[in-house]
Design an enzyme around this catalytic site. Structure first.
Site, PDB file in Angstrom:
ATOM      1  N   ASN A  36       0.735  -1.068  -0.173  1.00 37.65           N
ATOM      2  CA  ASN A  36      -0.214   0.092  -0.318  1.00 37.65           C
ATOM      3  C   ASN A  36       0.665   0.971  -0.262  1.00 37.65           C
ATOM      4  O   ASN A  36       1.969   1.283   0.604  1.00 37.65           O
ATOM      5  CB  ASN A  36      -0.918   0.102   1.329  1.00 37.65           C
ATOM      6  CG  ASN A  36      -1.842   1.214   1.034  1.00 37.65           C
ATOM      7  OD1 ASN A  36      -2.005   2.049   1.634  1.00 37.65           O
ATOM      8  ND2 ASN A  36      -3.251   0.668   0.925  1.00 37.65           N
ATOM      9  N   TRP A  37      -0.133   2.099  -0.593  1.00 36.93           N
ATOM     10  CA  TRP A  37       1.378   3.159  -0.531  1.00 36.93           C
ATOM     11  C   TRP A  37       1.082   4.476   0.229  1.00 36.93           C
ATOM     12  O   TRP A  37       2.607   4.817   0.739  1.00 36.93           O
ATOM     13  CB  TRP A  37       0.513   4.453  -1.689  1.00 36.93           C
ATOM     14  CG  TRP A  37      -0.766   4.884  -1.636  1.00 36.93           C
ATOM     15  CD1 TRP A  37      -1.832   4.150  -1.542  1.00 36.93           C
ATOM     16  CD2 TRP A  37      -0.475   6.187  -0.702  1.00 36.93           C
ATOM     17  NE1 TRP A  37      -2.432   5.655  -0.947  1.00 36.93           N
ATOM     18  CE2 TRP A  37      -2.242   6.120  -0.710  1.00 36.93           C
ATOM     19  CE3 TRP A  37       0.393   6.937  -0.642  1.00 36.93           C
ATOM     20  CZ2 TRP A  37      -2.745   7.322   0.254  1.00 36.93           C
ATOM     21  CZ3 TRP A  37      -0.544   8.565   0.166  1.00 36.93           C
ATOM     22  CH2 TRP A  37      -1.576   8.251   0.973  1.00 36.93           C
ATOM     23  N   TYR A  68     -10.557  10.493  10.824  1.00 33.98           N
ATOM     24  CA  TYR A  68      -9.354  12.434  10.523  1.00 33.98           C
ATOM     25  C   TYR A  68      -9.659  13.205  11.262  1.00 33.98           C
ATOM     26  O   TYR A  68      -7.913  13.449  10.621  1.00 33.98           O
ATOM     27  CB  TYR A  68      -9.535  11.921   8.820  1.00 33.98           C
ATOM     28  CG  TYR A  68      -9.612  10.026   8.397  1.00 33.98           C
ATOM     29  CD1 TYR A  68      -8.541   9.717   7.638  1.00 33.98           C
ATOM     30  CD2 TYR A  68     -11.295   9.654   8.068  1.00 33.98           C
ATOM     31  CE1 TYR A  68      -8.212   9.020   6.861  1.00 33.98           C
ATOM     32  CE2 TYR A  68     -10.515   8.712   7.039  1.00 33.98           C
ATOM     33  CZ  TYR A  68      -9.310   7.810   7.215  1.00 33.98           C
ATOM     34  OH  TYR A  68      -9.074   6.736   6.639  1.00 33.98           O
ATOM     35  N   TYR A 103     -11.013  -0.452  19.579  1.00 38.26           N
ATOM     36  CA  TYR A 103      -9.905  -0.066  21.006  1.00 38.26           C
ATOM     37  C   TYR A 103     -10.159   1.170  20.568  1.00 38.26           C
ATOM     38  O   TYR A 103      -9.258   2.561  20.653  1.00 38.26           O
ATOM     39  CB  TYR A 103      -9.100  -0.898  20.197  1.00 38.26           C
ATOM     40  CG  TYR A 103      -8.399  -0.535  18.569  1.00 38.26           C
ATOM     41  CD1 TYR A 103      -8.270   0.774  17.961  1.00 38.26           C
ATOM     42  CD2 TYR A 103      -8.602  -1.314  18.020  1.00 38.26           C
ATOM     43  CE1 TYR A 103      -8.029   0.944  16.343  1.00 38.26           C
ATOM     44  CE2 TYR A 103      -8.587  -1.490  16.184  1.00 38.26           C
ATOM     45  CZ  TYR A 103      -8.074  -0.059  15.780  1.00 38.26           C
ATOM     46  OH  TYR A 103      -7.923   0.094  14.335  1.00 38.26           O
ATOM     47  N   ASP A 156     -35.337  24.054  25.323  1.00 39.66           N
ATOM     48  CA  ASP A 156     -34.859  24.475  27.035  1.00 39.66           C
ATOM     49  C   ASP A 156     -34.597  23.127  27.377  1.00 39.66           C
ATOM     50  O   ASP A 156     -33.927  23.058  29.355  1.00 39.66           O
ATOM     51  CB  ASP A 156     -35.341  24.937  27.257  1.00 39.66           C
ATOM     52  CG  ASP A 156     -36.328  25.468  27.819  1.00 39.66           C
ATOM     53  OD1 ASP A 156     -37.281  24.155  27.824  1.00 39.66           O
ATOM     54  OD2 ASP A 156     -37.216  26.007  28.924  1.00 39.66           O
ATOM     55  N   GLU A 188     -42.895  26.175  21.248  1.00 38.72           N
ATOM     56  CA  GLU A 188     -42.965  26.265  22.499  1.00 38.72           C
ATOM     57  C   GLU A 188     -43.112  27.332  23.464  1.00 38.72           C
ATOM     58  O   GLU A 188     -42.444  28.271  23.353  1.00 38.72           O
ATOM     59  CB  GLU A 188     -41.210  25.870  22.794  1.00 38.72           C
ATOM     60  CG  GLU A 188     -40.625  25.010  23.990  1.00 38.72           C
ATOM     61  CD  GLU A 188     -40.796  25.390  25.941  1.00 38.72           C
ATOM     62  OE1 GLU A 188     -41.427  26.671  25.419  1.00 38.72           O
ATOM     63  OE2 GLU A 188     -40.319  25.092  26.326  1.00 38.72           O
TER      64      GLU A 188
END
Length: 930
Positions: A157-158, A264, A324, A524, A684
């Site tokens: 793999n690169w 990432y 993990y 809220d 609300e």
């Protein structure tokens, strides 16, 4: 791959016990150095080991040293040291296998770290030293050298060749430098140069490449390489408007359409912090002004997605399937990056970061930060925790819409909730490299409720939960779904006061016909969930999942429905009719949850023990297959087979007791104003807030709000009569305006750029320019009373850079719409080039001779010039002045009041003469004075 690098980057933290001690350590190291390169190498070694003054009497530091020593010794004892060896470890024997080679270098790095760490039983062990150096020579001769020819395959793999292997090798050379000859250093570094000579790629990969180039530059004493590594960060600092990277709204995208802040994004945070820390204080210190974006990432990107030391799973992509790396592990990784930034950020930001860190360390009672952190992180974290002058940060109270990644989050004093959605822009989930096998509905409206039960989404949630029934989702019963983007674009929302918010998603699966319009209104102490237009022709039962909560070890959390306690035995399941409310007791104090149904429903409840294993969702060789059992309570609504126009309404009430839920159901604070496939809206009553999602173009109204386009709208009426308004375009496709009318009157107002108020009485009318706004919320506030807008037609003239008349451009100007704090659809800038040769003249056609106040608007940025020359030609002559575009962006800035003659004799000219930094030109406004 990323597991190894995150582990490596975690240990790369500067020892910053205090500013004084840090400077003392670094001064000592550099005083012994023959040149600056040697000083930087010693600095790097301190970043890796924690330095020579570790307090080994501290139990947490001692435990970390023991963990390191045990791991390193295990590798050493199993390493093949035979003179005729053909591998170092029998489980990684491959010659052209980049994975085997990377793992081998990882182990050698761990051994070298133990060798170089004060307090380790392997510290300065001469036999270990000999074996490490011989192993490095063996690897250079047989596995990783400048003449290697790679062939892409499943085992080559690169990423390993260019990043994974050289990062380990570089830092191993730093740790073992005094044991290596110049020839050995040259050999190893020739191999690194072969695979990573320059900084390329994007995102986390680019930051890793920069580290590879930079550390190699230090080892071979090549200042040009170090400079290239530093400069390689600049493109990472920039915000993006599409594809991978950081967005101004706090979103982070990787792999084109995956929200990856907690995956990432963590790798990038660690790598960028690592390199900035490594270069800090040197000739090659980062000076790019855009580095200030890194401090903004902490506030805008990472902090809102943290809860008491955990990183929310909804932004972790396929990493949720790694045993993990559960949510507290990911959160601690973010903390390690912020720890490093706290030592190099400007004082104000550094102080904030330390307060954040102290708050997370203290509040994470599920998993101690010290239990798995690298030694330098432990030292620094303890110094922050022990400092009485550092107060832990208050817990966030905020609602935040991440429009660029289809996520929303609300933090309240006793809980936080995350909402994961998808659209034509964002994928439903990622499942590549044999990972994340059952993530079918993780972005289909899943709601994740965080409270005092800090282990809810840790402690093996993902391999044991019923992945077909995730809370908040509407699904085909027990039916998987493939990874896809939707055909629909309406996903997003808006907020009011940065505290309360509305979100919605026009759900449409790609691999079956089920669709629905789903909305969430977060207030809220309640989260209102509405669904309408639920249709399917898949011949499978359709369900909306109200809850799927992990229970205590006995599975005995009390479920109360309409005041009656339900059976507590595992295996119980029942469909309950005429349900008005339900309550589930939490596994910890404060973790109770209530459920209110504005219309009585049939609710199916299931209490079960579920057994699974991590291998089922991540079948990679490293994943354990040990069976795990956890207990769950699942609640859902059944819409039947092939519904046509189904709907639902329910309200989550976090933290409420059964008695409080019963009282709320008897006198709710919310009123559902509309729940149709055209409009979903809730009021609300105590807060005076209305949230409304308009799903269709065309005139549409609910309560006081009328619009003509698809929109998410919120209003709030205060007791003093003040009316607040928030509007967004969740489709992100509208290239024009949204017309809004409010059935109220006002005497005055303030409004964001992009809002044009055309009437204040008898109703309020306005337009919102949402072109290229990318889902941004626009806000206005209206004062009570009756009046007219401050200017009438003819009293105000605006000349915009994009106008076809009245604008004369000299020189080459670059058009941009990247920043949204602008007037109109775009602005222009001089590209920080051609100084002295560029100008723009704005010439208004003024209706009468009069005195006018002249205003300018520009998009602010710290890379702008602070002294831009302006000329105002008026009836009395020419006035000259300068403006600073590093601040006050997106507002009308008064530059002076002058008398102008009717017609086109007056003008305003902006030039780039003598400027340092970018010069932007946007719009000029002329307002006639009474």
């Amino acid at each position: 791959m990323r597991r190894m690098l995150m582990k490596s980057c975690m240990v790369m933290l500067i020892l910053l016990l205090t500013v004084g001690s840090f400077e003392g350590i670094m001064g000592m190291q550099r005083a012994r150095a023959a040149d600056e390169f040697d000083g930087m190498r010693e600095h790097r070694k301190v970043m890796l080991t924690g330095g020579a003054s570790l307090n080994t009497a501290d139990t947490d530091i001692a435990a970390a040293i023991t963990r390191l020593t045990t791991e390193a010794n295990g590798y050493w004892q199993t390493m093949n040291t035979s003179p005729s060896r053909t591998y170092l470890w029998s489980d990684n024997p491959g010659t052209g296998n980049s994975i085997h080679i990377r793992v081998t270098y990882e182990r050698l790095y761990t051994m070298a770290l133990a060798y170089a760490t004060t307090g380790s039983a392997l510290y300065q062990d001469s036999q270990l030293e000999t074996d490490i150096v011989a192993a490095l020579d063996y690897m250079y001769a047989t596995r990783y050298h400048e003449a290697v020819t790679t062939t892409a395959s499943g085992t080559s793999n690169w990423w390993d060749w260019q990043i994974g292997i050289p990062m380990q090798l570089n830092d191993t050379a730093v740790l073992m430098y005094d044991s290596l000859s110049p020839a050995q250093i040259t050999n190893y570094m020739k191999a690194v140069e072969r695979f990573s000579p320059t900084v390329t790629l994007t995102g986390a990969n680019r930051s890793w490449k920069a580290i590879v180039v930079g550390v190699r530059g230090i080892l071979v004493k090549d200042g040009a390489k170090i400079a290239a590594a530093r400069d390689g960060l600049s493109s990472i600092f920039n915000y993006t408007v599409s594809g991978d990277g950081f967005y101004r709204d706090g979103s982070f995208i990787q792999h084109g359409n995956i929200p990856y802040t907690g995956g990432y994004g963590l790798s990038l945070l660690l790598a960028v912090s690592d390199l900035m820390g490594m270069l800090h204080g040197s000739t090659w210190q980062v000076t790019d002004p855009n580095q200030s974006n890194v401090w903004d990432w902490v506030y805008n990107t990472y902090q809102p997605l943290m809860y008491k030391g955990a990183m929310m799973d909804m932004v972790r992509g396929r990493e949720i399937s790694r045993n993990y790396s559960q949510d507290h592990d990911a959160g601690h990784t973010a903390m390690q990056g912020i720890l490093l930034l706290s030592g190099i950020a400007p004082p104000a930001q550094a102080a904030d970061f330390k307060q954040m860190l102290k708050g997370w360390i203290m509040s994470d009672t599920f998993k101690s930060f010290y239990s798995s952190a690298p030694i330098p992180s432990i030292v620094l974290a303890k110094s922050i925790s022990a400092d009485p002058l550092i107060e832990p940060a208050e817990e966030l109270k905020v609602y935040k819409q991440f429009s660029a990644m289809d996520r929303a989050v609300q933090h309240r004093p006793e809980y936080s909730i995350g909402l994961a959605m998808y659209s034509k822009r964002i994928s439903s989930f990622e499942a590549i490299n044999s990972e994340n096998a059952k993530a079918w509905y993780t972005s289909a409206g899943m709601t994740s409720l965080y409270n005092s039960d800090l282990g809810q989404y840790s402690n093996d949630f993902w391999p044991t939960v019923d992945n077909y029934r995730l809370p908040g989702t509407t699904v085909l019963s027990q039916t998987p779904s493939s990874s896809h983007t939707s055909a629909n674009t309406w996903t997003g929302g808006t907020d009011i006061q940065n505290l309360y918010g509305s979100s919605g998603m026009d759900l449409q699966y790609a691999d079956h016909t089920l669709g629905a319009r789903k909305s969430w209104f977060m207030f809220d102490g309640e989260i209102v969930s509405l669904g309408a237009g639920i249709t399917s022709t898949d011949n499978i039962a359709v369900e909306t999942i109200v809850e799927n909560r992990k229970l205590n070890t006995a599975g005995s959390n009390t479920l109360t429905v309409n005041g009656e306690v339900q059976p507590s035995a595992l295996g119980w399941s029942e469909t309950l009719d005429q349900v008005a409310w339900a309550h589930l007791s939490g596994s910890t104090a404060g973790a109770d949850t209530g459920y209110y149904f504005p219309q009585n429903v049939s609710l199916t409840a299931k209490r079960e023990a579920r057994t699974g294993n991590w291998k089922q969702i991540n079948p990679r060789p490293v994943t354990p297959s040990t069976p795990i059992t956890r207990n769950y309570m699942t609640l859902w609504l059944n819409h039947g087979v092939n519904p046509g126009g189904g709907e639902y309404q329910y309200v989550l009430l976090p933290g409420k007791t059964a008695a409080q839920v019963a009282a709320y159901a008897a006198a709710p604070d919310i009123e559902v104003l509309s729940n149709s496939s055209s409009v979903q809206a809730v009021k609300e009553t105590k807060l005076g807030i209305i949230g409304a999602n308009f799903w269709e173009d065309g005139a549409s109204s609910v309560d006081l709000i009328s619009v003509n386009k698809k929109a998410s709208v919120m209003t709030r009426e205060a007791e003093d009569g003040t009316l607040e308004l928030s509007v967004s375009d969740p489709t992100q496709l509208n290239t024009g305006v949204i017309e809004v009318e409010l059935d109220r009157s006002a005497s005055g107002y303030t409004a964001d750029p992009g809002i044009t108020v055309t009437q204040l009485s008898p109703t309020i009318k306005l337009t919102v320019n949402v072109n290229a706004a990318k889902g941004k919320t626009f806000k206005a506030s209206f004062e009570p009373g009756s009046g007219t807008p401050p200017t009438l037609p003819g009293e105000e003239v605006i000349v915009d850079n994009n106008d076809t008349t009245g604008v004369l451009k000299t020189g080459s100007w670059k058009t941009s719409a990247v920043q949204t704090d602008r007037y109109g659809i775009n602005y222009v800038h001089d590209d920080n080039s051609g100084k002295g040769s560029k100008s723009i003249t704005y010439t208004p056609e003024l209706p009468v001779t009069a005195t006018y106040s002249v205003y300018m608007m520009w998009p602010e940025h710290f890379n702008r010039s602070t002294a831009i020359p302006i000329e105002v030609v008026h009836a009395g002559g020419t006035a000259t002045l300068t403006i600073d575009q590093t601040s006050n962006g997106g507002v009308w800035n008064l530059i002076g009041t002058y008398t102008f003659t009717a017609g086109t004799s007056g003008s305003v000219t902006i030039r780039n003469n003598g400027t340092s930094g970018y010069v932007a030109a946007d719009a000029v406004r002329f307002v006639r004075n009474p």
